[in-house]
Design a protein around this motif. Structure first.
Motif, PDB file in Angstrom:
ATOM      1  N   UNK A 108     -12.196  59.537  58.866  1.00 57.47           N
ATOM      2  CA  UNK A 108     -10.821  59.373  59.335  1.00 57.47           C
ATOM      3  C   UNK A 108     -10.040  58.496  58.373  1.00 57.47           C
ATOM      4  N   UNK A 109      -8.953  59.021  57.829  1.00 56.04           N
ATOM      5  CA  UNK A 109      -8.092  58.232  56.948  1.00 56.04           C
ATOM      6  C   UNK A 109      -7.030  57.515  57.768  1.00 56.04           C
ATOM      7  N   UNK A 110      -6.667  56.300  57.319  1.00 57.46           N
ATOM      8  CA  UNK A 110      -5.617  55.537  57.987  1.00 57.46           C
ATOM      9  C   UNK A 110      -4.689  54.931  56.946  1.00 57.46           C
TER      10      UNK A 110
ATOM     11  N   UNK B 294     -12.391  63.748  72.809  1.00 59.95           N
ATOM     12  CA  UNK B 294     -11.164  63.470  72.089  1.00 59.95           C
ATOM     13  C   UNK B 294     -10.493  62.211  72.627  1.00 59.95           C
ATOM     14  N   UNK B 295      -9.957  61.415  71.702  1.00 62.07           N
ATOM     15  CA  UNK B 295      -9.277  60.171  72.030  1.00 62.07           C
ATOM     16  C   UNK B 295     -10.127  59.329  72.969  1.00 62.07           C
TER      17      UNK B 295
ATOM     18  N   UNK C 178      -8.377  53.428  68.366  1.00 60.25           N
ATOM     19  CA  UNK C 178      -9.021  54.716  68.645  1.00 60.25           C
ATOM     20  C   UNK C 178      -9.206  55.429  67.308  1.00 60.25           C
ATOM     21  N   UNK C 179     -10.222  55.066  66.517  1.00 61.19           N
ATOM     22  CA  UNK C 179     -10.420  55.712  65.209  1.00 61.19           C
ATOM     23  C   UNK C 179     -10.971  57.125  65.376  1.00 61.19           C
TER      24      UNK C 179
ATOM     25  N   UNK D   7     -17.761  57.307  61.155  1.00 60.95           N
ATOM     26  CA  UNK D   7     -18.221  57.090  62.529  1.00 60.95           C
ATOM     27  C   UNK D   7     -19.273  58.113  62.932  1.00 60.95           C
ATOM     28  N   UNK D   8     -20.081  57.729  63.901  1.00 64.21           N
ATOM     29  CA  UNK D   8     -21.019  58.634  64.560  1.00 64.21           C
ATOM     30  C   UNK D   8     -21.305  58.069  65.946  1.00 64.21           C
ATOM     31  N   UNK D   9     -21.887  58.899  66.812  1.00 62.10           N
ATOM     32  CA  UNK D   9     -22.173  58.485  68.184  1.00 62.10           C
ATOM     33  C   UNK D   9     -23.520  59.057  68.607  1.00 62.10           C
TER      34      UNK D   9
END
Length: 454
Positions: free
Chosen positions: A424-426, A27-28, A390-391, A441-443
């Motif tokens: 993630x919406x912004x 997280x974050x 930080x998306x 996103x992915x990791x």
């Protein structure tokens, strides 16, 4: 446990890989990747397994379960991918924002080193070097969200001496001191028109050139650039317990204190030629340039882990972790000379939970096999507060890992994990410009480590 004389090696000499901040995988800007063996179970059982020296960080009380001296050195390679999809971003006058599409696609490395040495029958000493927090997001200088963020780097280096005390054959307690060094760099484009308007209150005059060179709203060629740097160091503690509930079940609990930092550094502005020739823009940025400071309270964490051995080959592991992200609501960066607010990073974080389940299989050969799944909550998903620095979003983990023992004294660990990050919406306002859209996103994570016993 047979007493041994402490023969403390120069552990720092093995810490040869520079700590590089990375797009956080928990997280974050929290980084879970402090162990290749624990990555294999998606960090399930972090405080209850205690079968190698990584317990120095995850549960110091678990060092009571280790015989003899241990040294582990390893690193995690982390490759985040993030793409921004523009959905109508606008400037201060309501016109579409221009700029290139935004994406992140870089790999980074996070090393770890752990050393364990028994002192007496009851006492065990440990020492850890790692990076529990970090962040690196690098967007192009001309991307559409450049006024919100271009480059963001944060690295927290942790030096962690620990002690375990074996109260009974089945119960131990642990204590650790954490010395942490934090370094941060934040960069973004500066809308020269917005700077002029904020200083003069006369948008028409800024456009018309009443204060020098005329400035266009969100003019890419007229953008200035801001660089903010700061660092600090501090101390915190961790407390833990390890309880063998039965011959087959272990319970581990860890509390780690979040450290309060006051970062000190500087704010520097690289003015465009148009801004330099405009009294409103250049004057506004000159008032912000110079020494700065910012308060950051890193979060406390509490982890409860349970491991249960089904038989001689199979074991199940679980983790529940709470992180007190509500300690960070905003980060205000203030000019130390005149008290002016240079920038404010509004995060409005909530506390989060992380859940993980894992399994290990030991077939009685030199091989050990691991697998795990996890769900990790994000502290903020409100589009008004999500930032490209930080998306963040909720994450689902799938991980696999293995160990191979070349001998009783030497083994290697390897693990791989893939993280699915929810879209993630912004919808965030900075410098009069509103970034509207979403992040996909992915990791991917690959971790390797080597273990020596002596």
């Amino acid at each position: 446990m047979r007493p041994r004389m402490l023969t403390f090696p120069v552990v720092a000499a093995t810490f040869t890989v520079l700590l590089t901040p990375t797009l956080a995988t928990a997280a974050s800007f929290q980084i879970q990747e402090q162990s290749a063996s624990r990555l294999g179970t998606a960090f399930a059982g972090t405080a209850s397994i205690a079968d190698d020296a990584t317990t120095v960080f995850y549960n110091p009380a678990g060092m009571s379960q280790l015989e003899g001296g241990w040294l582990i050195a390893g690193a995690s390679a982390i490759r985040p991918v993030a793409d921004f999809n523009n959905q109508g971003s606008i400037n201060a006058l309501g016109a579409p924002l221009t700029g290139s599409a935004g994406e992140i696609d870089d790999s980074h490395f996070v090393p770890h080193v752990y050393y364990v040495q028994p002192l007496t029958d009851e006492w065990t000493f440990g020492l850890g070097f790692n990076a529990p927090f970090g962040l690196a997001s690098d967007w192009d200088n001309d991307w559409i969200g450049r006024y919100h963020a271009t480059e963001s780097d944060l690295a927290v280096i942790n030096i962690n001496p620990t002690f375990a005390y074996e109260v009974t054959d089945r119960f131990a307690v642990g204590f650790g001191i954490n010395y942490q060094r934090i370094d941060a760099t934040l960069e973004n484009a500066v809308d020269s028109f917005a700077a002029c308007t904020g200083a003069t209150g006369n948008a028409a005059g800024c456009i018309g050139g009443a204060f020098g060179a005329p400035l266009a709203p969100a003019g890419l060629s007229q953008d200035s650039h801001a660089t903010i740097e700061g660092d600090d160091s501090g101390f915190g503690i961790d407390l833990s317990l390890f309880w063998q509930l039965s011959d087959r079940s272990n319970l581990g609990v860890l509390w780690r204190q979040g450290i309060d930092f006051t970062l000190e550094g500087s704010a520097d502005f690289d003015l465009s030629s148009a801004c330099a020739a405009n009294a409103g823009c250049s004057g506004a940025l000159a008032a912000l340039e110079g020494g700065i400071e910012a308060e950051v309270q890193l979060p406390d964490t509490v982890t409860v882990s349970l491991s249960h051995r089904l038989d001689d080959q199979w074991a199940l592991h679980g983790d529940i972790a709470w992180t007190r992200w509500s300690s960070i609501q905003e980060v205000a960066i203030v000019n130390t000379g005149n008290g002016a607010t240079v920038s404010t990073l509004e995060l409005n974080y909530d506390d989060t939970m992380r859940y993980a389940l894992g399994v290990t299989y030991e077939p009685g050969t030199p091989w050990t096999w691991r697998a795990g799944i996890a769900f990790d909550e994000a502290p903020q998903t409100d589009p008004d507060f999500v930032t490209p620095r930080i998306p963040d979003a909720d994450r689902q983990w799938v991980a696999v890992g293995l160990s191979y023992a070349f001998s009783d004294n030497y083994s290697v660990d390897a693990a791989y994990a893939h993280l699915w990050v929810e879209d993630t919406a912004v919808n965030r306002l900075e410098q009069g410009n509103t970034l509207i859209g979403g992040f996909e996103s992915s990791v991917d994570i690959l971790a390797l480590s080597a273990t020596w016993r002596f």
